[in-house]
Design an enzyme around this catalytic site. Structure first.
Site, PDB file in Angstrom:
ATOM      1  N   TYR A   1      65.830 -63.235  13.565  1.00  0.00           N
ATOM      2  CA  TYR A   1      64.583 -63.319  12.810  1.00  0.00           C
ATOM      3  C   TYR A   1      63.440 -62.648  13.571  1.00  0.00           C
ATOM      4  O   TYR A   1      62.705 -61.819  13.016  1.00  0.00           O
ATOM      5  CB  TYR A   1      64.262 -64.791  12.553  1.00  0.00           C
ATOM      6  CG  TYR A   1      63.045 -65.045  11.693  1.00  0.00           C
ATOM      7  CD1 TYR A   1      63.057 -64.759  10.335  1.00  0.00           C
ATOM      8  CD2 TYR A   1      61.885 -65.605  12.240  1.00  0.00           C
ATOM      9  CE1 TYR A   1      61.941 -65.012   9.540  1.00  0.00           C
ATOM     10  CE2 TYR A   1      60.779 -65.867  11.457  1.00  0.00           C
ATOM     11  CZ  TYR A   1      60.812 -65.569  10.104  1.00  0.00           C
ATOM     12  OH  TYR A   1      59.707 -65.820   9.323  1.00  0.00           O
TER      13      TYR A   1
ATOM     14  N   LYS B   1      61.112 -59.355  12.647  1.00  0.00           N
ATOM     15  CA  LYS B   1      59.668 -59.488  12.506  1.00  0.00           C
ATOM     16  C   LYS B   1      58.915 -58.620  13.521  1.00  0.00           C
ATOM     17  O   LYS B   1      57.860 -58.063  13.198  1.00  0.00           O
ATOM     18  CB  LYS B   1      59.253 -60.956  12.629  1.00  0.00           C
ATOM     19  CG  LYS B   1      59.740 -61.831  11.473  1.00  0.00           C
ATOM     20  CD  LYS B   1      59.153 -61.370  10.145  1.00  0.00           C
ATOM     21  CE  LYS B   1      59.513 -62.270   8.996  1.00  0.00           C
ATOM     22  NZ  LYS B   1      58.909 -61.822   7.704  1.00  0.00           N
TER      23      LYS B   1
ATOM     24  N   THR C   1      56.254 -74.345   3.713  1.00  0.00           N
ATOM     25  CA  THR C   1      56.878 -73.516   2.683  1.00  0.00           C
ATOM     26  C   THR C   1      58.343 -73.916   2.569  1.00  0.00           C
ATOM     27  O   THR C   1      58.754 -74.959   3.053  1.00  0.00           O
ATOM     28  CB  THR C   1      56.769 -72.038   3.054  1.00  0.00           C
ATOM     29  OG1 THR C   1      57.535 -71.794   4.242  1.00  0.00           O
ATOM     30  CG2 THR C   1      55.317 -71.647   3.313  1.00  0.00           C
TER      31      THR C   1
ATOM     32  N   SER D   1      55.255 -63.114  11.020  1.00  0.00           N
ATOM     33  CA  SER D   1      55.448 -64.467  11.541  1.00  0.00           C
ATOM     34  C   SER D   1      54.893 -64.521  12.951  1.00  0.00           C
ATOM     35  O   SER D   1      54.751 -63.482  13.610  1.00  0.00           O
ATOM     36  CB  SER D   1      56.942 -64.808  11.564  1.00  0.00           C
ATOM     37  OG  SER D   1      57.186 -66.022  12.254  1.00  0.00           O
TER      38      SER D   1
ATOM     39  N   LEU E   1      55.732 -69.834  -0.386  1.00  0.00           N
ATOM     40  CA  LEU E   1      54.408 -69.238  -0.273  1.00  0.00           C
ATOM     41  C   LEU E   1      54.142 -68.231  -1.382  1.00  0.00           C
ATOM     42  O   LEU E   1      53.014 -68.125  -1.876  1.00  0.00           O
ATOM     43  CB  LEU E   1      54.268 -68.564   1.096  1.00  0.00           C
ATOM     44  CG  LEU E   1      52.950 -67.834   1.360  1.00  0.00           C
ATOM     45  CD1 LEU E   1      51.764 -68.787   1.259  1.00  0.00           C
ATOM     46  CD2 LEU E   1      52.983 -67.154   2.737  1.00  0.00           C
TER      47      LEU E   1
END
Length: 281
Positions: free
Chosen positions: A148, A152, A183, A135, A14
Site C-alpha cells: 500500500y 501511495k 471510511t 495517504s 469517502l
C-alpha cells in the site's frame, strides 16, 4: 461557484461523502463506480445535478467514456477527485507479486487512467483541478503496509511531477494525505488481508490483522468533514498543493520532515563531498 466534479469510487466510503457534500453544495457531480446502480441508490436516486456512470479505474476505456459522458451532460470538467483505492495488507514476503501488481493497478495506474482521460478536456478549456487522495502512508512507511505504501509513495511522486506539467494550462493539482478516517478502507471489501504463509511472520500477522480490524469504526477522522474540506480547497483561487488531513496525519508529516532534515544533516559530510573533482581529472 458551482463546478462540475468527477468523483471516483463514489459508491462507498469517502467517495460517497464527497459526492453527497458536493451535491448539497450545489455542484454538478459525476459519481462513478464499478456498479453504477448501487452508486445511484447510495446517493438517493436520480437528481438533476447528478450523473452516475460506470468506471473501473483500471480500465482506460471506462475512464475515457466517463470523461466524455461528463462533458456531454454538463459541458465541461472542473474538478477530478481521484478517490478510488484499495489496500493489500501484509508483510512484503507474504504479498505475492500478483497482489503487488494489483495494488499498483488500482492505486497508481487507476488514477493515472482517469487523469489521462480528463486532462485533454481541462487543457482545452484552460482550467481544471486534479485532486488525488493518497495517504499518510504516502509520506511515511509503516509495518504491514509495504504494498500500500509503495503504491501511495509512487502516486505522490507522479502528482508532484504532474503539477509542473499542467501548470501552464491553468490546471491545479492537490495531493491529499489523510490520516485514519472512519471510511470503509478497513472492511473486507476494500482490504485484502494476508494468509500467514511464513512461520516467522505468523504470530505478528495474526496480531496485526486483529489490531487493524479492531480499529474499523473507531478511526478519529470524520469523512464528511474531510469531504467538505476538499470542496473548500476546490474553490480556492490558489489551491493547496498538499493537504495533510487530520491531526494524526499532521503529526506524522511533522515527524517525517524532522527525520528528513536530520538525515540530510547527518549525510552532509559524506554526501556533500561527492562532486567530481575537476582539479584531479
Amino acid at each position: 461557484m458551482s463546478k462540475v466534479i468527477i468523483v471516483t469510487g463514489a459508491g462507498r466510503g469517502l467517495g460517497t461523502d464527497i459526492a453527497r457534500e458536493a451535491l448539497a453544495a450545489g455542484h454538478q457531480v459525476v459519481a462513478t463506480g464499478r456498479r453504477p446502480e448501487e452508486v445511484e441508490k447510495t446517493l438517493g436516486g436520480p437528481q438533476d445535478n447528478l450523473l452516475v456512470t460506470r468506471l473501473d479505474v483500471t480500465s482506460l476505456e471506462d475512464a475515457e467514456a466517463a470523461a466524455q459522458a461528463a462533458v456531454d451532460r454538463f459541458g465541461r470538467i472542473d474538478v477530478l477527485i481521484n478517490n478510488a483505492g484499495n489496500f493489500f495488507a501484509g508483510y512484503f514476503e507474504e504479498i505475492s507479486p500478483a497482489q503487488m501488481r494489483q495494488q499498483f493497478e488500482t492505486n497508481l495506474f487507476g488514477p493515472m487512467n482517469v487523469t489521462r482521460a480528463v486532462l485533454p478536456h481541462m487543457r482545452a478549456q484552460r482550467a481544471g483541478h486534479v485532486i488525488t487522495i493518497t495517504s499518510t502512508a504516502g509520506l511515511v512507511g509503516m509495518e504491514f503496509t509495504s504494498a500500500y505504501a509503495a503504491s501511495k509513495f509512487a502516486e505522490e511522486g507522479w502528482m508532484e511531477s504532474l503539477r509542473y506539467e499542467v501548470e501552464p494550462y491553468n490546471i491545479h493539482t492537490t495531493i491529499v494525505e489523510p490520516g485514519f478516517f472512519r471510511t470503509e478502507l478497513l472492511v473486507d471489501g476494500s482490504t485484502t488481508w494476508p494468509e500467514p504463509s511464513i512461520d516467522d511472520y505468523t504470530e505478528r500477522t495474526t496480531a496485526t490483522v486483529a489490531a487493524w480490524k479492531s480499529m474499523n469504526g473507531k478511526q478519529p477522522g470524520d469523512p464528511a468533514k474531510l469531504a467538505r474540506a476538499l470542496l473548500t480547497i476546490a474553490q480556492q483561487e490558489k489551491p493547496l498543493l498538499r493537504f495533510v488531513a487530520g491531526a494524526d496525519a499532521i503529526e506524522a508529516a511533522e515527524a517525517k520532515a524532522k527525520e528528513l532534515l536530520a538525515q540530510a544533516e547527518a549525510s552532509r559530510e559524506l554526501g556533500g563531498a561527492l562532486a567530481y573533482d575537476d582539479a584531479h581529472a
